[in-house]
Design a protein around this motif. Structure first.
Motif, PDB file in Angstrom:
ATOM      1  N   ASP A 134       0.687  -1.205   0.160  1.00 41.67           N
ATOM      2  CA  ASP A 134      -0.034  -0.055   0.049  1.00 41.67           C
ATOM      3  C   ASP A 134       0.789   1.432  -0.130  1.00 41.67           C
ATOM      4  OD1 ASP A 134      -2.268  -1.497   0.018  1.00 41.67           O
ATOM      5  OD2 ASP A 134      -3.270  -0.595   1.908  1.00 41.67           O
ATOM      6  N   GLU A 135       2.249   1.312   0.483  1.00 41.24           N
ATOM      7  CA  GLU A 135       2.846   2.667   0.608  1.00 41.24           C
ATOM      8  C   GLU A 135       3.971   2.616  -0.191  1.00 41.24           C
ATOM      9  OE1 GLU A 135       1.663   4.902   2.424  1.00 41.24           O
ATOM     10  OE2 GLU A 135      -0.008   4.153   3.398  1.00 41.24           O
ATOM     11  N   HIS A 136       4.364   1.541  -0.590  1.00 41.81           N
ATOM     12  CA  HIS A 136       5.924   1.599  -1.408  1.00 41.81           C
ATOM     13  C   HIS A 136       5.706   1.205  -2.822  1.00 41.81           C
ATOM     14  CE1 HIS A 136       8.380   2.790   2.162  1.00 41.81           C
ATOM     15  NE2 HIS A 136       7.233   1.759   3.019  1.00 41.81           N
ATOM     16  N   LYS A 137       6.935   1.521  -3.423  1.00 40.95           N
ATOM     17  CA  LYS A 137       7.132   0.765  -4.914  1.00 40.95           C
ATOM     18  C   LYS A 137       8.312   0.082  -4.834  1.00 40.95           C
ATOM     19  CE  LYS A 137       6.123   5.525  -6.893  1.00 40.95           C
ATOM     20  NZ  LYS A 137       6.676   6.852  -6.886  1.00 40.95           N
ATOM     21  N   GLN A 138       8.331  -0.927  -5.792  1.00 41.30           N
ATOM     22  CA  GLN A 138       9.296  -1.842  -5.997  1.00 41.30           C
ATOM     23  C   GLN A 138      10.866  -1.153  -5.864  1.00 41.30           C
ATOM     24  OE1 GLN A 138       8.528  -5.062  -6.561  1.00 41.30           O
ATOM     25  NE2 GLN A 138      10.480  -6.019  -6.511  1.00 41.30           N
ATOM     26  N   GLY A 139      11.646  -1.687  -4.941  1.00 36.57           N
ATOM     27  CA  GLY A 139      12.819  -1.043  -4.836  1.00 36.57           C
ATOM     28  C   GLY A 139      13.113  -0.086  -3.850  1.00 36.57           C
ATOM     29  N   ASP A 140      11.894   0.284  -3.149  1.00 39.33           N
ATOM     30  CA  ASP A 140      12.120   1.289  -1.751  1.00 39.33           C
ATOM     31  C   ASP A 140      13.025   0.831  -0.782  1.00 39.33           C
ATOM     32  OD1 ASP A 140      10.544   3.218  -3.161  1.00 39.33           O
ATOM     33  OD2 ASP A 140       8.659   2.900  -1.522  1.00 39.33           O
ATOM     34  N   GLU A 141      13.977   1.489  -0.393  1.00 40.97           N
ATOM     35  CA  GLU A 141      14.807   1.024   0.633  1.00 40.97           C
ATOM     36  C   GLU A 141      14.317   1.108   2.095  1.00 40.97           C
ATOM     37  OE1 GLU A 141      19.490   1.731   1.828  1.00 40.97           O
ATOM     38  OE2 GLU A 141      18.273   3.103   0.379  1.00 40.97           O
ATOM     39  N   HIS A 142      14.450   0.334   2.900  1.00 41.88           N
ATOM     40  CA  HIS A 142      14.218   0.122   4.370  1.00 41.88           C
ATOM     41  C   HIS A 142      15.450  -0.336   5.112  1.00 41.88           C
ATOM     42  CE1 HIS A 142      10.185  -0.246   2.442  1.00 41.88           C
ATOM     43  NE2 HIS A 142       9.835   0.366   3.533  1.00 41.88           N
ATOM     44  N   PHE A 143      15.504   0.012   6.345  1.00 44.65           N
ATOM     45  CA  PHE A 143      16.633   0.400   7.202  1.00 44.65           C
ATOM     46  C   PHE A 143      16.746  -0.559   8.329  1.00 44.65           C
ATOM     47  CE2 PHE A 143      15.701   3.976   4.790  1.00 44.65           C
ATOM     48  CZ  PHE A 143      16.874   4.505   4.026  1.00 44.65           C
ATOM     49  N   GLY A 144      15.947  -1.475   8.510  1.00 43.65           N
ATOM     50  CA  GLY A 144      15.989  -2.445   9.804  1.00 43.65           C
ATOM     51  C   GLY A 144      14.820  -3.190  10.128  1.00 43.65           C
ATOM     52  N   GLY A 145      15.222  -3.802  11.295  1.00 42.52           N
ATOM     53  CA  GLY A 145      13.755  -4.404  12.196  1.00 42.52           C
ATOM     54  C   GLY A 145      14.507  -5.407  13.263  1.00 42.52           C
ATOM     55  N   PHE A 146      13.644  -6.141  13.515  1.00 48.94           N
ATOM     56  CA  PHE A 146      13.631  -7.027  14.909  1.00 48.94           C
ATOM     57  C   PHE A 146      13.761  -8.337  14.478  1.00 48.94           C
ATOM     58  CE2 PHE A 146      12.098  -3.166  16.283  1.00 48.94           C
ATOM     59  CZ  PHE A 146      12.700  -2.610  17.446  1.00 48.94           C
ATOM     60  N   ASP A 147      14.739  -9.219  14.767  1.00 47.59           N
ATOM     61  CA  ASP A 147      14.453 -10.671  14.735  1.00 47.59           C
ATOM     62  C   ASP A 147      14.113 -11.360  16.105  1.00 47.59           C
ATOM     63  OD1 ASP A 147      15.170 -13.366  14.617  1.00 47.59           O
ATOM     64  OD2 ASP A 147      16.873 -13.174  13.345  1.00 47.59           O
ATOM     65  N   ARG A 148      12.943 -11.698  16.074  1.00 47.72           N
ATOM     66  CA  ARG A 148      12.376 -12.007  17.392  1.00 47.72           C
ATOM     67  C   ARG A 148      13.273 -13.554  17.609  1.00 47.72           C
ATOM     68  NH1 ARG A 148       6.176 -10.863  17.008  1.00 47.72           N
ATOM     69  NH2 ARG A 148       6.224  -8.932  17.918  1.00 47.72           N
ATOM     70  N   MET A 149      13.444 -14.486  16.716  1.00 48.97           N
ATOM     71  CA  MET A 149      14.217 -15.666  17.083  1.00 48.97           C
ATOM     72  C   MET A 149      15.344 -15.529  17.705  1.00 48.97           C
ATOM     73  SD  MET A 149      11.924 -17.820  16.164  1.00 48.97           S
ATOM     74  CE  MET A 149      12.587 -19.203  16.169  1.00 48.97           C
ATOM     75  N   ASN A 150      16.276 -14.301  17.425  1.00 45.16           N
ATOM     76  CA  ASN A 150      17.554 -14.060  18.019  1.00 45.16           C
ATOM     77  C   ASN A 150      17.400 -13.003  18.972  1.00 45.16           C
ATOM     78  OD1 ASN A 150      18.988 -16.149  16.336  1.00 45.16           O
ATOM     79  ND2 ASN A 150      18.709 -14.703  14.632  1.00 45.16           N
ATOM     80  N   HIS A 151      16.197 -12.488  19.149  1.00 45.93           N
ATOM     81  CA  HIS A 151      16.106 -11.354  20.053  1.00 45.93           C
ATOM     82  C   HIS A 151      17.103 -10.253  19.855  1.00 45.93           C
ATOM     83  CE1 HIS A 151      13.614 -13.670  22.503  1.00 45.93           C
ATOM     84  NE2 HIS A 151      14.397 -14.694  22.519  1.00 45.93           N
ATOM     85  N   SER A 152      17.282  -9.869  18.479  1.00 42.15           N
ATOM     86  CA  SER A 152      18.324  -8.806  18.034  1.00 42.15           C
ATOM     87  C   SER A 152      17.543  -7.685  17.193  1.00 42.15           C
ATOM     88  CB  SER A 152      19.238  -9.263  17.103  1.00 42.15           C
ATOM     89  OG  SER A 152      18.573 -10.138  16.005  1.00 42.15           O
TER      90      SER A 152
END
Length: 177
Positions: A134-152
């Motif tokens: 809904d908000e992005h075009k193909q190739g839009d860059e994103h900068f991170g997130g959380f990995d719940r499995m590794n608590h990182s």
């Protein structure tokens, strides 16, 4: 004999409670907390600020519906910023918010919404996939997130030095709630 049965029952109950407390700690899916790790630079000229990598801390606090505040700091840097977050299976992805979103993607958050109404999330579609469609075009860059499995938590800051843009990346593991 009764005394042994009562004692055995107490030991089993205590062991069951201890196991449940450990399981709850391991299953903590909250993204809020303190993450300790490193900050590394992607530009040689920035090595005077971030020589290779430096110890860093990020404190993540929920600040509203689907909104977090991130306070990231080292001896050389101290910044606080807001991000939207979106569930994505065993991960939680983040995206810019407010004016930063508009500057990065060319429209304000919500103006790219195709369906016209929130709540139109499709079957088997995660919040993140819905946000992307809904908000992005193909190739839009994103900068991170959380990995719940590794608590990182990982996040790349877009830095500017003169006319050069470069990334400074934080990567840390959750150390406390």
């Amino acid at each position: 004999m009764k005394r042994i049965n009562v004692l055995l029952a107490m030991v089993l109950v205590a062991g069951f409670i201890a196991c449940n407390q450990n399981d709850e700690t391991l299953l903590d899916n909250s993204i809020e907390g303190t993450y300790t790790g490193t900050l590394t630079s992607g530009l040689k000229s920035a090595s005077s600020i971030f020589p290779g990598s430096t110890d860093a801390t990020a404190v993540v606090t929920k600040s509203g519906d689907d909104l977090i505040e991130v306070h990231c700091f080292t001896d050389e840097m101290d910044t606080t910023f807001m991000l939207n977050y979106y569930e994505n299976n065993d991960s939680v992805m983040v995206c810019l918010t407010g004016g930063a979103f508009g500057e990065m993607y060319g429209h304000m958050l919500g103006q790219g919404h195709m369906g016209g109404m929130m709540g139109d999330i499709g079957p088997n579609q995660t919040e993140w996939r819905h946000h992307l469609s809904d908000e992005h075009k193909q190739g839009d860059e994103h900068f991170g997130g959380f990995d719940r499995m590794n608590h990182s938590f990982g996040y790349t800051f877009d830095m500017v030095e003169g006319n050069d843009h470069y990334g400074v990346h934080f990567e840390g593991t959750k150390t406390s709630n």
